[in-house]
Write an enzyme that holds these catalytic residues in place. Structure first.
Site, PDB file in Angstrom:
ATOM      1  N   GLU A 242       1.474  -0.714  -5.070  1.00  0.00           N
ATOM      2  CA  GLU A 242       0.451   0.293  -5.343  1.00  0.00           C
ATOM      3  C   GLU A 242       1.186   1.629  -5.327  1.00  0.00           C
ATOM      4  OE1 GLU A 242      -3.424   2.560  -3.497  1.00  0.00           O
ATOM      5  OE2 GLU A 242      -1.579   2.191  -2.413  1.00  0.00           O
TER       6      GLU A 242
ATOM      7  N   ASP B 187       0.837  -1.196   0.000  1.00  0.00           N
ATOM      8  CA  ASP B 187       0.000   0.000   0.000  1.00  0.00           C
ATOM      9  C   ASP B 187       0.880   1.258   0.000  1.00  0.00           C
ATOM     10  OD1 ASP B 187      -2.743   1.135   0.327  1.00  0.00           O
ATOM     11  OD2 ASP B 187      -1.911   1.896   2.201  1.00  0.00           O
TER      12      ASP B 187
END
Length: 605
Positions: free
Chosen positions: A272, A211
């Site tokens: 990401e 993330d």
């Protein structure tokens, strides 16, 4: 166009051509009647996932969390949230998935923790400059008494990015105030995340999704910070942003690669990282994470030239990195693509702007043509799945689920909806996170109209006597066997019945059936050669405005090394096909010709 050759003998590279199914655990399947999906619920649907044909599952965060941001506020990185199960439940999930040949990818959230994390609680109780505070980013304020934040930054969720603590210092949080940013210059942070990577690898994780992978390395020791913003649609291509995509971040991931290589087969990770396309390749280097999400593909309208450019860029960065590309249309952070493709396909300064504005008005501004959006989504999945590299599927897209635009505002959970205001106001991401419909007949009891003007949806309730009413997401009774289940954590609209798994399983023309057929054929025809060749006589733009909403049409046509070919028609007239055997089409052909918004797979002769 050349490509990286992937040897079938090297099973450690399984992820380079995998189909990965993203699970948002709290909305997948509830086994306890809590209204929240859980780890055991995922295990209970492993057979469904096997039948779908996916190679791996990616689990969005399932760690202990106060849910300030849907689980991306982590209080303990090496445990399971008790609301979702136990470590034994995770171990059983990993075992069951591996028995079915399905790999397990877990989400790692390294940019920030929860404010309930023991380290942050210790930092609040410690003095400025203490070792506890050095784990996070604390700064003195500006102004005569430090009453002003260190910068004027606004967080990704619309509120100020600095929060003041009792002794007057401020801490940075690029997201919600409950998500304080780690200080990645601190060796203790780096070592602890290496421990976390080993912990989940030891418990059966085959890979990781990272993330905010571009946000760990920050440079706050400069005098131009207020010139920059936390919210950027496009980042510079030279690593000069103080918060994102700095060159220093790659030192961190080279350390992670050493941990990945301690295992056999080696672990991998997918970043990401919403970075400039020119810098994507850095993250997907074999010496670092291995893959990066190609969000350029997900950003595009249903316009031939836009998607063609995204494919070209994705393959180019994969070749530059020595890896393969990734292809994704939807995830837990963006409006579902069935709805995006059914809305006006017009240029905007920010991606998904039409869908975002449509959501803000509960679906009552632009016209959503769901039939058209579904037809385009059927064509899009064939266009995507035949591309070399990995495909990431978001739960529910195999059912053709549209976005739920009119969730009542008082039922929303996403901090974006609570923190943004005025010209930045957005409704948030809950419309793509509604719990999945499994059983059509288990429909909610309707007692009230949707709060949105025009009533696109009706939202019901669990029957207080029988426990019926979650479309099979929850059991009728809680774990005690007597109390009816709680309401699903987000309300399900009445029209979900048309998309329930049991309905689509009995329909050979459903989206679910198309996905199953396509994934079976993908496994059959997948080639280890990642090369892609554009079909010269068929892959062409259009000089006319004969595409979606007056955009230029044309066709995207390419073949893989073994003759497996995809052709997608964006123009308003049927096009001829080359000689070959038809493997699958997203919709009916017209006397052997390909209609608009339709894809076909061929095996060229």
């Amino acid at each position: 166009m050349t490509g990286t050759f992937i040897s079938e003998q090297h099973s450690e590279e399984w992820w380079k051509q995998a189909v990965v199914y993203q699970i948002y655990p709290r909305s997948f399947k509830d086994t306890t009647g809590s209204g929240l999906g859980d780890i055991a619920g995922i295990t209970s649907k492993i057979t469904y996932l096997k039948q779908l044909g996916v190679d791996a599952v990616w689990l969005s965060p399932f760690y202990p969390s106060e849910l300030a941001d849907g689980g991306y506020d982590v209080a303990d990185y090496r445990n399971v949230d008790p609301k979702l199960g136990t470590m034994s439940d995770f171990d059983e999930l990993a075992r069951s998935a591996h028995e079915q040949g399905i790999k397990v990818v877990v989400d790692i959230v390294p940019n920030h923790s929860s404010d309930q994390h023991p380290w942050f609680q210790e930092a609040l109780k410690s003095e400025p400059g203490s070792p506890a505070r050095e784990r996070y980013i604390f700064r003195n304020g500006r102004g005569e008494h430090g009453e002003l934040p260190p910068t004027q930054w606004i967080s990704s969720f619309g509120s100020p990015a600095w929060t003041r603590v009792a002794d007057g210092q401020w801490y940075l949080h690029m997201f919600a105030k409950e998500q304080p940013d780690f200080n990645w210059k601190n060796p203790e942070i780096r070592e602890d995340f290496l421990t976390t990577l080993r912990f989940w690898s030891d418990h059966g994780a085959d890979g990781f999704r990272i993330d905010v992978a571009h946000g760990l390395a920050k440079d706050l020791d400069r005098h131009d910070l207020d010139r920059w913003s936390i919210n950027n649609d496009t980042l510079p291509d030279d690593g000069s942003h103080p918060l994102y995509d700095r060159d220093d971040v790659h030192e961190i991931y080279r350390e992670w690669r050493k941990v990945f290589n301690e295992y056999q087969p080696p672990r991998f990770a997918v970043a990401e990282a919403w970075v400039n396309p020119k810098r994507q390749y850095l993250y997907s280097s074999p010496d670092e994470l291995g893959q990066i999400f190609n969000f350029e593909f997900a950003k595009k309208n249903w316009v031939r030239d836009e998607l063609h450019e995204a494919i070209e860029d994705g393959i180019a960065q994969a070749e530059r990195s020595g890896s393969t590309s990734t292809w994704v249309m939807s995830n837990h952070d963006v409006p579902r693509h069935v709805s995006r493709y059914g809305l006006p396909q017009v240029p905007a300064r920010q991606h998904h702007r039409i869908a975002t504005d449509w959501l803000l008005r509960n679906g009552n501004s632009y016209i959503e043509d769901r039939e058209l959006g579904t037809r385009r989504a059927r064509a899009a999945i064939l266009l995507e799945l035949a591309l070399p590299g990995s495909t990431y599927i978001y739960q529910g897209e195999e059912l053709g689920l549209p976005e739920v635009p009119d969730i009542p505002w008082d039922r929303l959970e996403d901090p974006e909806a609570q923190g943004t205001s005025r010209t930045d106001l957005v409704k948030g991401r809950d419309g793509c996170r509604v719990p999945l419909p499994w059983v059509a007949d288990d429909a909610p009891v309707i007692r009230e109209q949707s709060s949105s003007a025009g009533g696109i949806s009706q939202f019901g309730h669990i029957d207080e006597q029988t426990g019926k009413g979650s479309f099979g997401f929850s059991p009728r009774k809680r774990s005690d066997g007597t109390t009816v289940s709680a309401e699903p954590h987000l309300p399900q609209p009445d029209w979900f019945a048309r998309y329930a798994v049991d309905t689509e399983e009995s329909d050979d023309n459903s989206m679910l059936s198309l996905y199953r057929k396509a994934l079976e054929l993908r496994h059959e025809h997948q080639t280890s050669d990642a090369a892609l060749t554009w079909l010269e006589d068929f892959d062409r733009p259009s000089s006319s405005h004969d595409g979606a909403d007056g955009q230029a049409g044309g066709a995207i046509a390419y073949r893989r090394a073994n003759g497996w070919t995809n052709i997608t028609n964006f123009s308003d007239h049927d096009i001829a096909l080359p000689q070959g055997d038809v493997l699958l089409a997203s919709g009916p052909l017209h006397n052997g010709r390909l209609p608009q918004d339709t894809s076909v797979w061929l095996l060229l002769r």
